[in-house]
Design an enzyme around this catalytic site. Structure first.
Site, mmCIF file in Angstrom:
data_model
loop_
_atom_site.group_PDB
_atom_site.id
_atom_site.type_symbol
_atom_site.label_atom_id
_atom_site.label_comp_id
_atom_site.label_asym_id
_atom_site.label_seq_id
_atom_site.Cartn_x
_atom_site.Cartn_y
_atom_site.Cartn_z
ATOM 1 N N ASP A 215 0.873 -1.185 0.000
ATOM 2 C CA ASP A 215 0.000 0.000 0.000
ATOM 3 C C ASP A 215 0.905 1.229 0.000
ATOM 4 O OD1 ASP A 215 -2.051 1.752 0.097
ATOM 5 O OD2 ASP A 215 -2.825 1.135 2.039
ATOM 6 N N ALA A 216 1.412 1.549 -1.183
ATOM 7 C CA ALA A 216 2.438 2.585 -1.331
ATOM 8 C C ALA A 216 1.920 3.846 -2.008
ATOM 9 C CB ALA A 216 3.620 2.029 -2.131
ATOM 10 N N LYS A 217 0.818 3.706 -2.761
ATOM 11 C CA LYS A 217 0.193 4.840 -3.460
ATOM 12 C C LYS A 217 1.216 5.652 -4.252
ATOM 13 C CE LYS A 217 -3.571 5.116 -0.096
ATOM 14 N NZ LYS A 217 -3.083 4.091 0.872
ATOM 15 N N ARG A 218 2.022 4.934 -5.017
ATOM 16 C CA ARG A 218 3.018 5.576 -5.859
ATOM 17 C C ARG A 218 2.366 6.045 -7.156
ATOM 18 N NH1 ARG A 218 5.459 5.035 -1.422
ATOM 19 N NH2 ARG A 218 7.627 4.374 -1.279
#
Length: 275
Positions: free
Chosen positions: A94-97
């Site tokens: 869950d990095a939302k890059r």
């Protein structure tokens, strides 16, 4: 991991539960703080206690980056432990890059190759050339933020452009990306009423659904409007499982919470199968 394997695990365990590993040193039981690596010690106990009730784990990368190099080492140890002992688990960074060209490719390498995650969450705002580098990795999955569970989602995601909500445009346009079969989408449980229209656009893609439990989303509503013929759902719970207890019985209490959610999911799967 191939989607067919994930679907098989869902039916084997009668669960589509994803446990969010949002591990916060301020919230974990105090007796763990004397451990050499308290974050990993906590994660290992949670994983060992809950693995039979879930099909996925989702470390929120911010909770590891916040502690610098030591936090990154804890994340690496957590992933090594999952991939060695529970390789059947679907793992989500869950990095939302989200960036363009070689930058996205490097992000993808970091999470798909170095840490060996199965998937990663991506912000779609920069468009096709920020997403396709992630989609290029075989048997890895890119989870686009479509309609999130936070209040600020209404700032942009539901705004209409030429009569169409922005999140619907994200869904429609992304279907045309190269290797779009590797796409999944984030849709918040607190937006369950939107799921019927979302399913008209993407009838079979998997949805990662946060917001059930602590944020007030309803599992039954999510399933009513969002379940697909292949189930197509991963419903995440983080705080409600992780911090069910701050005493030495924390892992046992986490297992009780996970089992309770799994049992509710089994009822929904039986309904899907006409039982």
């Amino acid at each position: 991991m191939k989607i067919e394997h994930l679907v098989s695990q869902i039916h084997k365990k009668n669960s589509f539960l994803c446990v969010g590993l949002d591990t916060d040193l301020d919230k974990i039981p105090k007796h763990l703080l004397s451990q050499e690596d308290p974050i990993f010690a906590f994660n290992k106990s949670i994983i060992d206690a809950t693995h039979e009730y879930c099909v996925a784990y989702k470390p929120n990368i911010a909770f590891y980056e916040a502690y610098g190099l030591e936090g990154w080492k804890s994340l690496e140890r957590t992933m090594d432990y999952l991939n060695e002992h529970y390789p059947e688990m679907f793992t989500i960074a869950d990095a939302k890059r989200g960036d363009i060209g070689n930058t996205s490719t490097r992000y993808a390498k970091a999470f798909f190759e170095t840490l060996n995650f199965d998937s990663i969450t991506i912000a779609p705002y920069m468009g096709r050339d920020s997403v396709e580098p992630f989609l290029a990795f075989q048997d890895k999955h890119t989870i686009l933020l479509a309609l999130t569970s936070n209040q600020g989602a209404y700032d942009f995601q539901t705004q209409k452009i030429e009569g169409r909500e922005l999140y619907k445009t994200v869904l429609e346009v992304s279907k045309e990306y190269k290797n779009a079969e590797n796409l999944m989408y984030v849709v918040g449980a607190t937006k369950a009423e939107f799921l019927k229209e979302i399913r008209e656009i993407i009838p079979k893609q998997f949805l990662l659904v946060p917001g059930v439990g602590a944020q007030g989303g309803s599992l039954q509503e999510v399933c009513k409007y969002g379940m697909a013929s292949n189930v197509g759902l991963l419903v995440n719970s983080s705080r409600g499982i992780l911090y069910a207890s701050q005493d030495e019985d924390f892992a046992d209490k986490a297992a009780i919470q996970a089992k309770s959610i799994q049992q509710d999911m089994e009822v929904e799967l039986q309904r899907l199968n006409g039982v």
